[in-house]
Scaffold this motif. Structure first.
Motif, PDB file in Angstrom:
ATOM      1  N   GLU A  32       0.806  -1.224   0.000  1.00  0.00           N
ATOM      2  CA  GLU A  32       0.000   0.000   0.000  1.00  0.00           C
ATOM      3  C   GLU A  32       0.841   1.276   0.000  1.00  0.00           C
ATOM      4  O   GLU A  32       0.336   2.356  -0.297  1.00  0.00           O
ATOM      5  N   TRP A  33       2.141   1.167   0.296  1.00  0.00           N
ATOM      6  CA  TRP A  33       3.027   2.328   0.276  1.00  0.00           C
ATOM      7  C   TRP A  33       3.880   2.385  -0.994  1.00  0.00           C
ATOM      8  O   TRP A  33       4.717   3.262  -1.138  1.00  0.00           O
ATOM      9  N   GLY A  34       3.685   1.432  -1.891  1.00  0.00           N
ATOM     10  CA  GLY A  34       4.422   1.410  -3.143  1.00  0.00           C
ATOM     11  C   GLY A  34       5.734   0.644  -3.114  1.00  0.00           C
ATOM     12  O   GLY A  34       6.513   0.715  -4.062  1.00  0.00           O
ATOM     13  N   TYR A  35       5.971  -0.102  -2.048  1.00  0.00           N
ATOM     14  CA  TYR A  35       7.195  -0.904  -1.948  1.00  0.00           C
ATOM     15  C   TYR A  35       6.940  -2.317  -2.463  1.00  0.00           C
ATOM     16  O   TYR A  35       5.845  -2.860  -2.303  1.00  0.00           O
ATOM     17  N   PRO A  36       7.950  -2.928  -3.068  1.00  0.00           N
ATOM     18  CA  PRO A  36       7.767  -4.247  -3.675  1.00  0.00           C
ATOM     19  C   PRO A  36       7.609  -5.369  -2.657  1.00  0.00           C
ATOM     20  O   PRO A  36       8.232  -5.359  -1.595  1.00  0.00           O
ATOM     21  N   VAL A  37       6.753  -6.318  -3.021  1.00  0.00           N
ATOM     22  CA  VAL A  37       6.541  -7.539  -2.255  1.00  0.00           C
ATOM     23  C   VAL A  37       6.684  -8.688  -3.245  1.00  0.00           C
ATOM     24  O   VAL A  37       6.001  -8.707  -4.272  1.00  0.00           O
ATOM     25  N   LEU A  38       7.562  -9.629  -2.939  1.00  0.00           N
ATOM     26  CA  LEU A  38       7.772 -10.753  -3.843  1.00  0.00           C
ATOM     27  C   LEU A  38       6.632 -11.760  -3.729  1.00  0.00           C
ATOM     28  O   LEU A  38       6.291 -12.198  -2.633  1.00  0.00           O
TER      29      LEU A  38
END
Length: 70
Positions: A32-38
């Motif tokens: 939700e903050w725009g950081y990547p999740v694999l």
């Protein structure tokens, strides 16, 4: 001998540009903050070129692939 690539993110270096998720949506989502999740760390042969492109395009060099030989 099989050859597998794994994807990893340097969470300290990452600044949340989101380019990796645009270039490799099969393996990376954004939180939700725009950081990547694999979604999956294993890079299949079919996605190898896309993963290489995403790694090269990361503006802060936070995305990496590691070679594992088993």
């Amino acid at each position: 001998m099989s050859h597998t690539r794994t994807l990893r993110i340097d969470r300290i270096a990452c600044t949340g540009h989101g380019l990796c998720a645009e270039l490799l949506p099969e393996l990376i989502d954004l939180d939700e903050w725009g950081y990547p999740v694999l979604k999956d760390r294993t890079v299949t042969d079919r996605l190898r070129a896309h993963a290489r492109r995403a790694v090269a395009a990361c503006p802060v060099l936070a995305l990496h692939t590691d070679d594992d030989r088993t």
